[in-house]
Design an enzyme around this catalytic site. Structure first.
Site, mmCIF file in Angstrom:
data_model
loop_
_atom_site.group_PDB
_atom_site.id
_atom_site.type_symbol
_atom_site.label_atom_id
_atom_site.label_comp_id
_atom_site.label_asym_id
_atom_site.label_seq_id
_atom_site.Cartn_x
_atom_site.Cartn_y
_atom_site.Cartn_z
ATOM 1 N N LYS A 233 0.820 -1.208 0.000
ATOM 2 C CA LYS A 233 0.000 0.000 0.000
ATOM 3 C C LYS A 233 0.856 1.262 0.000
ATOM 4 O O LYS A 233 2.064 1.213 0.218
ATOM 5 C CB LYS A 233 -0.952 -0.012 1.205
ATOM 6 C CG LYS A 233 -2.145 -0.939 0.993
ATOM 7 C CD LYS A 233 -3.189 -0.785 2.053
ATOM 8 C CE LYS A 233 -4.366 -1.731 1.771
ATOM 9 N NZ LYS A 233 -5.295 -1.822 2.902
ATOM 10 N N ARG A 267 -3.396 -9.856 5.470
ATOM 11 C CA ARG A 267 -3.867 -9.905 4.066
ATOM 12 C C ARG A 267 -2.750 -9.400 3.152
ATOM 13 O O ARG A 267 -2.355 -8.239 3.271
ATOM 14 C CB ARG A 267 -5.122 -9.033 3.941
ATOM 15 C CG ARG A 267 -5.769 -9.045 2.579
ATOM 16 C CD ARG A 267 -7.022 -8.156 2.584
ATOM 17 N NE ARG A 267 -7.689 -8.191 1.295
ATOM 18 C CZ ARG A 267 -7.357 -7.418 0.259
ATOM 19 N NH1 ARG A 267 -6.376 -6.535 0.355
ATOM 20 N NH2 ARG A 267 -8.023 -7.522 -0.889
#
Ligand code: 9MG
Length: 286
Positions: A233, A267
């Protein structure tokens, strides 16, 4: 330090998920436009079930315990997707992963019909970045009997990163998650089926993400298993100034820090490397 011991086993449909140690959830986006793996499984503009199955099988072999299937890109600025498009992308994939691989499939959706249809096809977990706030989602999720992951997001994907603001990010996220837990409980979802997620990168500046990671144990104190997603991210980019395909080491460091602070489900895109990191952590902790 020890891994948290509460709710160590989660009943996910036909699967029993052991959370006494952190586990890896592998990301499988069926979208053409996700920020990292978007479009990876498309051939001549249509989704290839063969490519999807190959990737899922690889992630399972590498040690993923859950495959998270999503049909809507929630990256900042992403375009919205229609209900029918989402159903068309997600349902055949859920069915194939369940029937052909026997996988524990989590469905990354906020849409009531996708929740219901996925559960009918054997999905084992509902992962909702909107914490079941969309119309009909809470009722649909409760009816499935499956565990739900409730994530915090400030704003909506198309604009959430424009100017995120909190008076106290930990308190605000905790209050929101508590309220969503109450809504779930009132709808008949028992506490044993609830997972919480602070929503790294969803309406958060770098300082908010770092504070949430630093103080993750306080969110663990709410009494539910925590799921975290930081893989590749923009917080990694902000820390290291790296393009999306060079964020592995940053993502691994964040995964390790989150697991050490009590995250139960991590995740990620890079399953094998994350599984290695978690093995090292387990050896040190015990
Ligand atoms: C779908 N999705 C993308 N990022 C995520 C995150 O951080 N957590 C959860 N639960 N889902 C996510």
């Amino acid at each position: 330090m020890q891994f948290p011991v509460k709710h160590t086993q989660l009943i996910c449909g036909k699967h029993l998920l052991d959370l006494s140690r952190p586990v890896v959830m592998g990301i499988l986006n069926t979208t053409p436009d996700s920020f990292s793996d978007g479009g990876s499984y498309y051939e001549e503009d249509s989704l290839s079930l063969d490519l999807v199955l190959r990737r899922a099988e690889q992630m399972l072999e590498e040690g993923a315990k859950i495959i998270d299937v999503g049909g809507e890109s929630t990256r900042p600025g992403a375009a919205s997707v229609s209900e029918q498009q989402e159903l068309d992308r997600v349902i055949p994939v859920v069915e194939a992963l369940v029937v052909k691989l026997g996988a524990l499939v989590s469905v990354d959706t906020s849409t009531a019909s996708v929740i219901t249809e996925s559960a009918k096809r054997g999905a084992g977990l509902i992962n909702d970045v909107r914490a079941l706030q969309r119309e009909g989602a809470l009722v649909a999720a409760a009816a499935t009997g499956l565990p739900v992951c409730l994530m915090h997001m400030q704003g909506q994907p198309d604009s959430m990163q424009k100017n995120p603001h909190y008076s106290d990010v930990i308190a605000d996220v905790s209050d929101f998650l508590r309220e969503r837990v109450s809504a779930c409980r009132a709808q008949g979802i028992p506490s044993e089926r609830i997972i919480l997620d602070p929503g790294f990168g969803f309406g958060k500046a770098l300082a908010h993400n770092l504070a949430l990671l630093r103080r993750l144990p306080e969110l663990g104190g709410l009494g539910y298993p925590l799921l975290v997603g930081m893989s590749r991210k923009s917080m990694v980019a902000q820390l290291l100034n790296r393009p999306v395909d060079e964020r592995l080491s940053g993502s691994l460091a964040l995964a390790m820090l989150a697991a050490e602070r009590g995250a139960a489900i991590i995740r990620v895109h890079d399953v094998a490397a994350t599984v290695d990191v978690l093995k090292v952590l387990a050896a040190v902790i015990e």
